[in-house]
Structure formats: C-alpha cells, structure tokens
Scaffold this motif. Sequence first.
Motif, PDB file in Angstrom:
ATOM      1  N   ILE A  12      -1.931  55.121 -68.125  1.00  0.00           N
ATOM      2  CA  ILE A  12      -3.299  54.750 -68.508  1.00  0.00           C
ATOM      3  C   ILE A  12      -3.908  55.945 -69.224  1.00  0.00           C
ATOM      4  O   ILE A  12      -3.858  57.068 -68.714  1.00  0.00           O
ATOM      5  N   ILE A  13      -4.467  55.708 -70.422  1.00  0.00           N
ATOM      6  CA  ILE A  13      -5.092  56.800 -71.189  1.00  0.00           C
ATOM      7  C   ILE A  13      -6.595  56.549 -71.315  1.00  0.00           C
ATOM      8  O   ILE A  13      -7.051  55.843 -72.218  1.00  0.00           O
ATOM      9  N   PRO A  14      -7.396  57.140 -70.408  1.00  0.00           N
ATOM     10  CA  PRO A  14      -8.847  57.130 -70.599  1.00  0.00           C
ATOM     11  C   PRO A  14      -9.252  58.306 -71.485  1.00  0.00           C
ATOM     12  O   PRO A  14      -8.514  59.287 -71.599  1.00  0.00           O
ATOM     13  N   VAL A  15     -10.406  58.203 -72.119  1.00  0.00           N
ATOM     14  CA  VAL A  15     -10.879  59.221 -73.069  1.00  0.00           C
ATOM     15  C   VAL A  15     -12.321  59.572 -72.706  1.00  0.00           C
ATOM     16  O   VAL A  15     -13.089  58.679 -72.316  1.00  0.00           O
ATOM     17  N   HIS A  16     -12.672  60.852 -72.833  1.00  0.00           N
ATOM     18  CA  HIS A  16     -14.077  61.258 -72.647  1.00  0.00           C
ATOM     19  C   HIS A  16     -14.695  61.392 -74.033  1.00  0.00           C
ATOM     20  O   HIS A  16     -14.801  62.487 -74.593  1.00  0.00           O
ATOM     21  N   LEU A  17     -15.114  60.254 -74.586  1.00  0.00           N
ATOM     22  CA  LEU A  17     -15.526  60.236 -75.985  1.00  0.00           C
ATOM     23  C   LEU A  17     -16.816  61.021 -76.210  1.00  0.00           C
ATOM     24  O   LEU A  17     -17.769  60.879 -75.445  1.00  0.00           O
ATOM     25  N   TYR A  18     -16.824  61.809 -77.253  1.00  0.00           N
ATOM     26  CA  TYR A  18     -17.975  62.641 -77.653  1.00  0.00           C
ATOM     27  C   TYR A  18     -18.374  63.643 -76.562  1.00  0.00           C
ATOM     28  O   TYR A  18     -19.465  64.208 -76.603  1.00  0.00           O
ATOM     29  N   GLY A  19     -17.478  63.841 -75.584  1.00  0.00           N
ATOM     30  CA  GLY A  19     -17.747  64.798 -74.518  1.00  0.00           C
ATOM     31  C   GLY A  19     -18.279  64.173 -73.243  1.00  0.00           C
ATOM     32  O   GLY A  19     -18.367  64.857 -72.224  1.00  0.00           O
ATOM     33  N   MET A  20     -18.637  62.889 -73.275  1.00  0.00           N
ATOM     34  CA  MET A  20     -19.173  62.242 -72.069  1.00  0.00           C
ATOM     35  C   MET A  20     -18.014  61.845 -71.154  1.00  0.00           C
ATOM     36  O   MET A  20     -17.144  61.088 -71.568  1.00  0.00           O
ATOM     37  N   PRO A  21     -18.008  62.333 -69.914  1.00  0.00           N
ATOM     38  CA  PRO A  21     -16.897  61.979 -69.030  1.00  0.00           C
ATOM     39  C   PRO A  21     -16.807  60.475 -68.800  1.00  0.00           C
ATOM     40  O   PRO A  21     -17.830  59.796 -68.644  1.00  0.00           O
ATOM     41  N   ALA A  22     -15.577  59.971 -68.794  1.00  0.00           N
ATOM     42  CA  ALA A  22     -15.348  58.575 -68.408  1.00  0.00           C
ATOM     43  C   ALA A  22     -15.554  58.452 -66.897  1.00  0.00           C
ATOM     44  O   ALA A  22     -15.646  59.449 -66.189  1.00  0.00           O
ATOM     45  N   LYS A  23     -15.618  57.218 -66.402  1.00  0.00           N
ATOM     46  CA  LYS A  23     -15.823  56.995 -64.960  1.00  0.00           C
ATOM     47  C   LYS A  23     -14.518  57.295 -64.205  1.00  0.00           C
ATOM     48  O   LYS A  23     -13.795  56.395 -63.777  1.00  0.00           O
ATOM     49  N   MET A  24     -14.246  58.601 -64.071  1.00  0.00           N
ATOM     50  CA  MET A  24     -12.920  59.009 -63.598  1.00  0.00           C
ATOM     51  C   MET A  24     -12.665  58.677 -62.135  1.00  0.00           C
ATOM     52  O   MET A  24     -11.535  58.355 -61.781  1.00  0.00           O
ATOM     53  N   GLN A  25     -13.689  58.763 -61.275  1.00  0.00           N
ATOM     54  CA  GLN A  25     -13.425  58.431 -59.866  1.00  0.00           C
ATOM     55  C   GLN A  25     -12.915  56.998 -59.759  1.00  0.00           C
ATOM     56  O   GLN A  25     -11.911  56.726 -59.102  1.00  0.00           O
ATOM     57  N   GLU A  26     -13.604  56.084 -60.451  1.00  0.00           N
ATOM     58  CA  GLU A  26     -13.233  54.668 -60.397  1.00  0.00           C
ATOM     59  C   GLU A  26     -11.860  54.438 -61.049  1.00  0.00           C
ATOM     60  O   GLU A  26     -11.023  53.719 -60.511  1.00  0.00           O
ATOM     61  N   ILE A  27     -11.652  55.069 -62.204  1.00  0.00           N
ATOM     62  CA  ILE A  27     -10.388  54.878 -62.935  1.00  0.00           C
ATOM     63  C   ILE A  27      -9.218  55.441 -62.129  1.00  0.00           C
ATOM     64  O   ILE A  27      -8.165  54.800 -62.007  1.00  0.00           O
ATOM     65  N   MET A  28      -9.400  56.625 -61.526  1.00  0.00           N
ATOM     66  CA  MET A  28      -8.317  57.226 -60.744  1.00  0.00           C
ATOM     67  C   MET A  28      -7.991  56.374 -59.517  1.00  0.00           C
ATOM     68  O   MET A  28      -6.827  56.260 -59.121  1.00  0.00           O
ATOM     69  N   ALA A  29      -9.035  55.780 -58.904  1.00  0.00           N
ATOM     70  CA  ALA A  29      -8.798  54.945 -57.719  1.00  0.00           C
ATOM     71  C   ALA A  29      -7.977  53.709 -58.084  1.00  0.00           C
ATOM     72  O   ALA A  29      -7.038  53.337 -57.367  1.00  0.00           O
TER      73      ALA A  29
END
Length: 377
Positions: free
Chosen positions: A133-150
């Motif tokens: 899975i490749i999430p991106v922190h576009l323009y510097g804004m963090p993606a919802k990583m806690q939810e995505i990692m879970a």
Amino acid sequence: MKPKIWLSSPHMGGTELNYIHEAFDTNWVAPLGPNVDNFEKDITAFLKEDVHAAALSAGTAGIHLALILAGVQPGDEVICQSMTFSASANPIAYLSAIPVFVDSETDTWNMSPQWLEAAIKDRIAKGKTPKAIIPVHLYGMPAKMQEIMAIAAQYDIPVIEDAAEALGSHIDGKMCGTYGAMSILSFNGNKIITTSGGGALVAHDAAIVAKARFLATQARDAAPHYEHTHIGYNYRMSNICAGIGRGQMEVLAKRIDQRRAVYQQYYNKLKGIKGITLLDEPAGYFSNRWLSTILVNPAETGAITRETLRLALDEENIESRPLWKPMHLQPVFKDSPFYGDGTSEKLFENGLCLPSGSNLTADDMQRIFRVIDKVFN
Ligand SMILES: *Cc1c(COP(=O)(O)O)cnc(C)c1O
C-alpha cells in the motif's frame, strides 16, 4: 517582464559548497563516500527514531527498490493513492505489476482509509491480496497514518510510505518517513530541501536498508571478481550531491518555519474571501507546508475559478499549478482499478498550488497579493 516567481525553487543555506570542496579536496568525487554516510546519519537523526536510511539517486528509485523488497512480481497488485505525483505509481508499472488506485478524503486530501479498506476487501474477493500500500503525504500534509497502518496490519500488507513531499511533517511528533515498513524521501530540486536530485529509502529494519544499498549498487555479491546472484541497479547518491544535502540539513528546520510562514500569509490574506478554502491541519497534525494550496469554489466566488486566478498570476510571470491530477484520470493508467467517490476529482477541478518557496521575498508576496486583489475585488 518582472522576474519569474516559482512555485518552489532550490534555496541554498550557504554551507553546501564547503562539503563539496571537501569532497574535491579528498577526491571523493564518486558515488558513495563520507558525505553520503554523514547525510544518511543526518536524516536518521532528524527523524528521531531508530531508523536506517539509504541515500539514493532519486525518490522514484526508492519507491522502485521498496516495491522489489516487498516482493512485488509481474501481475501483482499494489494499492496507491490516486491523488499524487506520477512517481508514486510509475515504479509499480516498472515491475509489470498493476496499480489499484484509492481516492482521497477531505481532511488531508490523502488516501481515504474507508476506500482503502473497500479496495482491499474487493481485491481479495476477486482473488488477489494486494502486495503493498502506497499512501502519500501530499503537499506536506500527513495522511491518516494511524488509520491506514491499522488497516494494513489487519490484512498483513506492508506500507510503503511516500514521504517525498513531507520531510519534517508529523502526527503527534511521529515523523512522516517513519510510519511505513519502508518510507521514501525525495531531495529533488523542487522539494523542501534538495541535493539537486536525490532521494532516500528509510526503514526501521536494518536488513531492509542493507538490501536496498546492495540492489542500488549493482547487486555485487561479496567476491574479489564481479559476482551476481541478483539483478542490480545504479541508484546510489553521489558524494557530491550528498554534500549539498549535508548543507541543506543544517537549514531544514528553518525551511519548515519559512514555508509555514508563507502558508500563514496566504491564510491571513485569503481566509475572508468567500469561496476560497485552505487546508487546515487536523488536531495533532503538523504539515511542513511544502506547498500552500487552496480550493476555489466558483459557485461562491461569482464564477471565478482556479483557472481565472492561475491565468492572472501567469500574466504577471508568477507560477502556480493545479492540484496534481489524480492517477485514475491519467491516460496512462486508464485501465487500472479505482475505488472512490469523486473526492480527488473535485479537488483537482477546484484546487491550486500557490508559490510556496522558502525564498519568497516580501516583494514577491506583494506581487502575488496584488493579483489576488485584482481577481477577487
Ligand atoms: C517528488 C516526488 C516523488 C519522486 O521523487 P524524485 O526524487 O523526484 O524521484 C515521488 N512522490 C511524490 C509524491 C513526489 O512529490
């Protein structure tokens, strides 16, 4: 013609040349060398966790290596955020694997955890578990990583975190670039700091980074002659570029402050204009504000669109750019599966990236604001 104002241009700190001179004086004009080792140490120290880093020729090379190390084979499926720069997705195609694109959510504009889970379930139901899975922190804004990692953990799928635009961003102090099983940074010329061109692969697992270094230096096995059991790549960073990187790391904290100050100026200027919205940080989220971005809703601006503003800026030799066109709308990826509800399409339709460089002067900002005044008054 007034001088060009760029979206995001390199901003040297002043000590970069010292490291390059040192490389010349010691004849380390080669890929690898002490600047590379020290640049890698600077990166891991900045990320504040027990991580390892391999400096590479580009962030794109990092994503390519990460996919190889995740075991991606021809015909495998890899989930990727649709709203991103093409370099997030292209390496999936390098491996003859299939990108499966996932839409954005509206809080961060990044990968929607809901659509991610829907995509995983549907791909599994169709007979294939995604390989990464490749999430991106576009323009510097963090993606919802806690939810995505879970979600990723629940389905046991490794996350390759594309932090190319987000060096210095974090959620509750946990740095972007430390979330994934592997994470990627970019030091391309337009990023918050640059090595003129370069990237890094970051991981907690030292063995993964060792493998990345091995593959990135032509996969040379231990032997007096050249011996190969793997296909290798020439993806390492040069000791000259890493010298630029060492100087840039000295000013990274300052660059983050400066980019955030640019965003704050836009915020103050634009918050009162009906039909313009900026992207607030959700509670606990910290963006490096690599690019300042806005949405222009023509239904509320009296038919002024983001194109009206972009063209007016362009007339004054000021660069701006529509938000990145989602990958599922790109002709080259038209046959790839997509899961979503149109959020990223709407962002693309109404969104604009404004000049955001840390080297913008007060005069530059005034030039930009004059155009904004002209368009909206
Ligand atoms: C810049 C960028 C990359 C690629 O990095 P390079 O160092 O230019 O190869 C990948 N993903 C995103 C989101 C980027 O912005």
